[in-house]
Enzyme design. Structure first.
Site, PDB file in Angstrom:
ATOM      1  N   TRP A   1       0.816  -1.420   0.071  1.00  0.00           N
ATOM      2  CA  TRP A   1       0.077   0.293   0.058  1.00  0.00           C
ATOM      3  C   TRP A   1       0.614   1.487   0.320  1.00  0.00           C
ATOM      4  CZ3 TRP A   1      -1.903   2.503   5.088  1.00  0.00           C
ATOM      5  CH2 TRP A   1      -0.948   2.082   5.974  1.00  0.00           C
ATOM      6  N   ASP A   2       2.174   1.116  -0.414  1.00  0.00           N
ATOM      7  CA  ASP A   2       3.203   2.111   0.285  1.00  0.00           C
ATOM      8  C   ASP A   2       3.103   3.111  -1.404  1.00  0.00           C
ATOM      9  OD1 ASP A   2       4.440  -0.091   1.134  1.00  0.00           O
ATOM     10  OD2 ASP A   2       5.479   0.970   1.857  1.00  0.00           O
TER      11      ASP A   2
ATOM     12  N   GLU B   1       0.259  -4.040  11.594  1.00  0.00           N
ATOM     13  CA  GLU B   1       0.578  -5.544  11.515  1.00  0.00           C
ATOM     14  C   GLU B   1       0.908  -6.354  12.792  1.00  0.00           C
ATOM     15  OE1 GLU B   1       2.737  -5.373   7.344  1.00  0.00           O
ATOM     16  OE2 GLU B   1       3.919  -4.719   8.754  1.00  0.00           O
TER      17      GLU B   1
ATOM     18  N   LYS C   1       2.230  -1.514  15.922  1.00  0.00           N
ATOM     19  CA  LYS C   1       3.794  -1.011  15.868  1.00  0.00           C
ATOM     20  C   LYS C   1       3.981   0.013  14.944  1.00  0.00           C
ATOM     21  CE  LYS C   1       5.786  -3.275  11.576  1.00  0.00           C
ATOM     22  NZ  LYS C   1       5.912  -4.205  10.382  1.00  0.00           N
ATOM     23  N   GLN C   2       3.388   0.242  14.016  1.00  0.00           N
ATOM     24  CA  GLN C   2       2.578   2.032  13.669  1.00  0.00           C
ATOM     25  C   GLN C   2       1.322   2.585  13.769  1.00  0.00           C
ATOM     26  OE1 GLN C   2       3.441  -0.846  10.305  1.00  0.00           O
ATOM     27  NE2 GLN C   2       2.356   0.770   9.145  1.00  0.00           N
TER      28      GLN C   2
END
Length: 789
Positions: free
Chosen positions: A345-346, A484, A604-605
């Site tokens: 998805w970057d 994730e 994680k993010q």
């Protein structure tokens, strides 16, 4: 070191992989890592070359299972050029004394300069200087100039140049248990007295690859073939203090190229017609000059220098040449083999920047997704759903490429990989379709391919939503969000989470925006689309209802990352930082302890906070109002604080998103996260990952942080809308953009003043909207606007 150079002084084997990634040269068609030409692939060096979209699929036995993976292929190495005194060992920094060594990446010209002085003993030294390019005007050419100077002696020097087909994919230690032998049928030959060639093909995808190399030397050139290598040798007679130059020009073609009959013939013909190294340099420099003008960026101090490096690598991966290719956005660029060269998805972090500089590239990248729409529809049908379910990881043909297992290097265990449940990639594609069309004004794309993708993505979300009678709302179950770490509930038999807030809110937004697009289509086109897809008013009514009633969970007055998140245990963050120091990859640490991050409120993010990245505060509040929910400033601030203290930043994208969100919230700690995003690759903050390939999304995202994040820039309803954020650490900056056919529109912000310059053209004026007023800027005019406090 200057604002336009990136320098590495001294030779340190421990830094070689990082330097090779950061010194990669490319042109959007192919790229080559910045390895030294005299060094082979080993534990220190990794001279990889990658062509955009060139993949191959192999099956490996891992942990007693047969695992299939598709990889971006490491192509035959065109770099090798080694040298030695007759009868002695080949010289390299790992085997011979080095008096001094340095490399300079020239960002303005796309040149990599290298200089090394080897100590030959007895007061003798050999100075080696090299310049390298991967041609930005002709995407199939590359060149290497090597200049040898004898110091303190005169005498012969043997040099050997090669095309090496004996390469494998071995650039990522975690993948070394997997089969990396992608090339087969390697053949070499001689085309002319100074030209050799190599051809091969990939083992399963059957992509044919050909390289041709021309060596120019002041001494005779001889050739021999030691398969899988084509070798060219020349014996130089060096005179003390007088440089002797050897030039190597290489052409690369594959069977994926348009307008050729055979890659080998094309490569040999192209290198034969190519001019000298000096002649090739001029159009290469001109092409880079044009790129820098189209993507002009004026940011002061060290931040500006890093941003320029980031822009350099974005342009090398996704240049105007990309517009002619069937490729997506490789998450790690064309710089290494991490993530196997896959498309994630970057693009969500990349296309918004490209839209306002190289819209033709954005359009091509969206075409990549549209060509794989039928594959995404098939994937949805395989799960019993309608519409299009795009894969989390994509490669050549659009099937799901997410690995079934991943290795935890801390524990040495292979674990199930459930990231394929990140269906929110569909919303990212829809977001990019709409962003591109608004920035470019490309109604033709919106009315055709764009509308088709939006329709099928919306259909998937509507069919994924199930009604909960108790809640009186729709729910989306069994997914994984951007964080994730969480892929299942504690002790659950099945993977997946329910009502991930980011997934549900973006799905609601996509449904609403798709309805707007479909209603705005010209009637004949709307009728065509309805006939082709079986779309009727009852389905549209259902979408409208779902878009207003998707469930968004809350706990303790903040948005919950997913249903049940607030019931998870709190982690001892201080204790884990004290024990381990760097806990970015908290998931690996806990798994090695026999625990799981699924038990904790730890991310994680950015996940929920991604909503503040995608949408302006006003637009996000409007989405929640559509859902019948109130998201006031106080609730959003509490939500930001909650996750800010529970995120380990195990992704380079996390600092970027947090910096963006905090800047929009006018928080004093925004710059700390902006700095982390800027340092992500150059400081290798993820602990060795940059040597496996740069993080393209983070690099492009930092550029977009300046372009849209700090300016509050939105392209909406035919106007440029700006609501700048005063950030003390970056109070003065400027950039150019391309908007609705206007080239070179310049914006500059400084001390409460916005300057807008629209170059002369025959186009209509640009509408610029500030929070307190709107102005119309005519072509050929500059407006200086005082910003509200």
């Amino acid at each position: 070191m200057t604002a336009w150079t990136w320098e590495h002084e001294g030779y340190d084997p421990a830094d070689a992989r990082l330097r090779e990634s950061l010194c990669t040269l490319g042109n959007g068609y192919f790229a080559t890592r910045g390895a030294l030409p005299e060094c082979s692939a080993d534990q220190v060096h990794y001279p990889g070359t990658y062509a955009a979209g060139c993949y191959n699929r192999l099956t490996s036995e891992v942990a007693g299972r047969h695992v299939e993976n598709e990889d971006m292929v490491n192509l035959p190495n065109w770099l090798p050029l080694r040298f030695r005194l007759p009868g002695e060992a080949w010289l390299s920094p790992d085997t011979a004394p080095v008096l001094d060594h340095g490399e300079t990446l020239h960002l303005s010209s796309g040149l990599l300069e290298r200089r090394t002085r080897y100590d030959l003993g007895g007061g003798r030294a050999l100075l080696v200087r090299q310049h390298r390019f991967v041609h930005m005007a002709d995407p199939h050419l590359a060149g290497l100039r090597t200049e040898f100077t004898a110091e303190g002696y005169s005498g012969p020097l043997e040099t050997e140049a090669a095309l090496d087909g004996g390469v494998t994919n071995a650039g990522v230690p975690r993948y070394r248990d997997l089969d990396g032998r992608h090339l087969t049928h390697v053949l070499t030959g001689t085309a002319d007295a100074d030209t050799v060639w190599l051809r091969c093909r990939t083992r399963t995808s059957d992509v044919r690859i050909a390289l041709a190399a021309r060596l120019t030397s002041p001494a005779p050139v001889t050739h021999r073939h030691d398969r899988p290598r084509a070798l060219q040798t020349t014996r130089l007679e060096l005179v003390a203090g007088r440089p002797a130059t050897v030039d190597k020009v290489v052409a690369l073609h594959t069977s994926r190229d348009p307008a050729i009959s055979d890659p080998l013939h094309a490569a040999v013909d192209r290198v034969g017609r190519a001019g000298s190294f000096d002649a090739l340099l001029e159009p290469h420099l001109t092409a880079w000059d044009q790129l820098w003008r189209r993507a002009e960026l004026d940011v002061p101090s060290e931040a500006g220098r890093i941003l320029r490096l980031h822009l350099f690598h974005v342009l090398q991966t996704l240049s105007p040449h990309t517009a002619d290719l069937d490729v997506g956005v490789p998450a790690r660029g064309l710089h290494g083999e991490a993530y196997r060269g896959h498309v994630f998805w970057d693009e969500l972090f990349v296309l918004p920047y490209l839209n306002l500089h190289f819209p033709e590239v954005s359009r091509a990248l969206l075409h990549y997704r549209h060509r794989r729409l039928e594959r995404a529809r098939a994937a949805a049908r395989d799960t019993g759903r309608r519409g299009a379910m795009y894969p989390w990881q994509s490669g050549s043909d659009g099937r799901e490429e997410t690995q079934k297992l991943h290795l935890n290097p801390r524990s040495g265990r292979w674990l199930p990989d459930r990231s394929h449940l990140q269906h929110h990639v569909g919303s990212a594609i829809a977001y990019n379709v709409l962003q591109y069309c608004e920035a470019s004004g490309d109604e033709e794309f919106l009315h055709t391919k764009g509308a088709e993708m939006l329709l099928q993505i919306s259909r998937f979300w509507a069919d994924s939503a199930t009604h909960d009678e108790r809640l009186g709302r729709y729910r989306i179950k069994g997914v994984v969000g951007p964080d994730e770490y969480h892929d299942a509930y504690p002790d659950a038999a099945e993977p997946g989470l329910d009502d991930n807030a980011y997934t549900n809110v973006t799905a609601a937004w996509v449904l609403g925006r798709t309805l707007d697009v479909l209603r705005g289509l010209p009637e004949p086109r709307r009728r065509e689309l309805a006939e082709r897809t079986g779309l009727d008013d009852s389905e549209l009514d259902a979408w409208d209802h779902i878009s207003r009633t998707l469930h968004v969970p809350f706990h303790d007055g903040v948005i919950s990352q997913f249903e049940g998140y607030g019931e998870l245990a709190e982690l001892d963050w201080r204790g884990y930082r004290r024990r381990y120091g760097d806990i970015r990859r908290l998931d690996r640490i806990l798994e090695a302890e026999g625990d799981t991050v699924n038990r904790y409120q730890a991310s994680k993010q950015a996940d929920v906070l991604m909503l503040g990245y995608l949408f302006s505060p006003a637009e996000l509040q409007a989405v929640f109002r559509r859902l019948g929910l109130d998201l006031d400033d106080r609730t959003w601030r509490r939500t930001v604080d909650h996750y800010l203290h529970r995120t380990s930043h195990g992704s380079t994208l996390s600092g970027l998103v947090h910096g963006w969100v905090l800047a929009r919230a006018r928080r004093a700690d925004a710059w700390k996260f902006c700095q982390e995003a800027l340092q992500a690759d150059i400081a290798d903050i993820q602990g060795g990952t940059t040597g496996e390939g740069i993080h393209l999304g983070a690099m492009a995202g930092t550029l977009d942080l300046v372009q849209r994040g700090l300016t509050g820039l939105e392209t909406r309803a035919g106007a440029l809308r700006l609501d700048p954020v005063p950030l003390p650490e970056l109070s003065s900056y400027g950039f150019t953009l391309r908007y609705h056919g206007h080239w070179g529109v310049r914006l500059r912000l400084e001390r409460g003043l916005l300057e807008v310059t629209v170059p002369s053209s025959g186009r209509s004026p640009i509408e610029v909207h500030l929070p307190d007023r709107a102005v119309s800027v005519q072509p050929g005019e500059t407006d200086r606007l005082v910003l509200p406090d």
